[in-house]
Design an enzyme around this catalytic site. Structure first.
Site, PDB file in Angstrom:
ATOM      1  N   GLY A 103       0.755  -1.249   0.000  1.00 62.63           N
ATOM      2  CA  GLY A 103       0.000   0.000   0.000  1.00 62.63           C
ATOM      3  C   GLY A 103       0.782   1.294   0.000  1.00 62.63           C
ATOM      4  O   GLY A 103       0.225   2.355  -0.264  1.00 62.63           O
ATOM      5  N   HIS A 104       2.081   1.257   0.278  1.00 61.38           N
ATOM      6  CA  HIS A 104       2.730   2.520   0.654  1.00 61.38           C
ATOM      7  C   HIS A 104       3.019   3.468  -0.504  1.00 61.38           C
ATOM      8  O   HIS A 104       3.415   4.612  -0.262  1.00 61.38           O
ATOM      9  CB  HIS A 104       3.972   2.261   1.530  1.00 61.38           C
ATOM     10  CG  HIS A 104       5.196   1.808   0.787  1.00 61.38           C
ATOM     11  ND1 HIS A 104       6.471   2.103   1.227  1.00 61.38           N
ATOM     12  CD2 HIS A 104       5.342   1.080  -0.345  1.00 61.38           C
ATOM     13  CE1 HIS A 104       7.354   1.569   0.398  1.00 61.38           C
ATOM     14  NE2 HIS A 104       6.691   0.944  -0.553  1.00 61.38           N
ATOM     15  N   HIS A 105       2.781   3.041  -1.756  1.00 59.94           N
ATOM     16  CA  HIS A 105       2.909   3.977  -2.885  1.00 59.94           C
ATOM     17  C   HIS A 105       1.571   4.583  -3.312  1.00 59.94           C
ATOM     18  O   HIS A 105       1.553   5.456  -4.188  1.00 59.94           O
ATOM     19  CB  HIS A 105       3.529   3.271  -4.101  1.00 59.94           C
ATOM     20  CG  HIS A 105       4.962   2.871  -3.914  1.00 59.94           C
ATOM     21  ND1 HIS A 105       5.937   3.750  -3.494  1.00 59.94           N
ATOM     22  CD2 HIS A 105       5.577   1.670  -4.090  1.00 59.94           C
ATOM     23  CE1 HIS A 105       7.099   3.108  -3.412  1.00 59.94           C
ATOM     24  NE2 HIS A 105       6.906   1.847  -3.756  1.00 59.94           N
ATOM     25  N   ALA A 106       0.449   4.123  -2.758  1.00 61.24           N
ATOM     26  CA  ALA A 106      -0.869   4.619  -3.192  1.00 61.24           C
ATOM     27  C   ALA A 106      -1.124   6.001  -2.607  1.00 61.24           C
ATOM     28  O   ALA A 106      -1.242   6.160  -1.387  1.00 61.24           O
ATOM     29  CB  ALA A 106      -1.955   3.642  -2.766  1.00 61.24           C
ATOM     30  N   ASN A 111       5.902   7.125  -0.908  1.00 58.69           N
ATOM     31  CA  ASN A 111       5.294   8.399  -1.311  1.00 58.69           C
ATOM     32  C   ASN A 111       3.805   8.448  -1.003  1.00 58.69           C
ATOM     33  O   ASN A 111       3.256   9.505  -0.689  1.00 58.69           O
ATOM     34  CB  ASN A 111       5.509   8.634  -2.808  1.00 58.69           C
ATOM     35  CG  ASN A 111       4.922   7.522  -3.653  1.00 58.69           C
ATOM     36  OD1 ASN A 111       5.368   6.362  -3.552  1.00 58.69           O
ATOM     37  ND2 ASN A 111       3.945   7.836  -4.481  1.00 58.69           N
TER      38      ASN A 111
END
Length: 307
Positions: A121-124, A165
């Protein structure tokens, strides 16, 4: 109390196509390793409340996302984020795993939890899917902790080799959160310099060069620990990517599997007196199956030790 593993069969049905690095085999490899253990509780995700989704991402984005899963075949949401017909359940289960983890901790069913979930999930970002990710699972967890349980100081430590991001975008305006990331720089997705401080000085980004070894990494990680002690978080989230491993094909850090035990242990040792041991960890990257399973097991070793 034990450590919980939150997992769903839907993760193995999220098909990304032949040759894509973010494969069902990732969760299967970790699951096979952890299933041999007797010191874990296994549980399933819950649903994510709609208000938490719309606090985390824009309503338009969530509505578009819900409609974007194909009837058959594969669909690209961006250059490398692929979904298939059965991906929808996996995407929302991944976010929902954090809901179950938090509720279980708050109701004293278990002490801490590792969400063995995919997609990551950490780029969404607030308004877009990116980098294999559709929903910021850590962002969902943060908003749920604030909204339902009234937490005031939530720290998210992201040790994936890529800058998160999306986590940054989702948390930067949240004065109740602190986002910390160590990552390879310059590298995908760009950004993540020490100038990215969040809107309330609520982010610490530590960019490190390709080739960073264990000693260099832990020298830099002392800054993470200092900031956490200064912040005194009342709940801890890990965005737990294992692609900083020396065997990982998608990056150039040189960490060993055992280093992920150390990262976890040092973070918990620094924060436990503030959090009372309340920790939710969420799987992010890691693409060499052997290294991934070993490293995730080491991470869980530290969670178990501190529960």
């Amino acid at each position: 109390m034990k450590t919980a593993i939150i997992n769903s069969d839907s993760y193995e049905k999220h098909n990304t196509g032949d040759g894509h690095p973010e494969q069902p085999k990732r969760v299967i490899a970790i699951k096979e390793k952890l299933k041999k253990r007797k010191d874990l509780i296994w549980d399933k995700p819950d649903n994510v409340p709609d208000d938490i989704l719309s606090m985390t991402h824009s309503k338009d984005y969530i509505n578009n996302l819900k409609d974007s899963f194909p009837q058959k075949g594969l669909k690209y949401l961006d250059g490398d984020t692929v979904v298939s017909p059965e991906s929808k359940k996996a995407v929302f289960d991944a976010a929902g795993s954090t809901i179950r983890a938090i509720d279980g901790i708050e109701s004293n069913q278990f002490k801490n939890a590792f969400c063995l979930a995919r997609p990551p999930g950490h780029h969404a970002e607030k308004n877009k899917a990116m980098g294999f990710c559709c929903i910021s699972n850590a962002g969902v967890a943060t908003n749920y902790l604030v909204s339902k349980y009234k937490y005031k100081r939530i720290a998210c430590v992201d040790f994936d080799v890529h800058w998160g991001n999306g986590n940054y975008d989702v948390m930067r305006k949240n004065k109740n959160s602190l986002y910390i990331s160590t990552h390879q720089y310059p590298f995908y997705p760009g950004g993540g310099t020490d100038k990215d401080k969040g809107d309330f000085n609520n982010s610490l980004n530590i960019p490190l060069p390709a080739g960073t070894n264990s000693e260099e990494y832990f020298n830099a990680f002392d800054r993470v620990l200092e900031r956490l002690v200064q912040y005194k978080p009342d709940f801890l989230i890990f965005s737990a990517g294992f692609d900083a491993h020396k065997d990982d094909p998608l990056a150039q850090f040189q960490l060993s599997s055992k280093d992920f035990y150390e990262i976890t242990k040092r973070t918990l040792a620094a924060t436990n007196k503030f959090t009372a041991g309340k920790v939710v960890s969420i799987l992010e990257g890691g693409y060499d199956l052997n290294a991934l399973a070993e490293s995730a097991n080491e991470h869980v070793n530290a969670l178990v030790e501190f529960n």
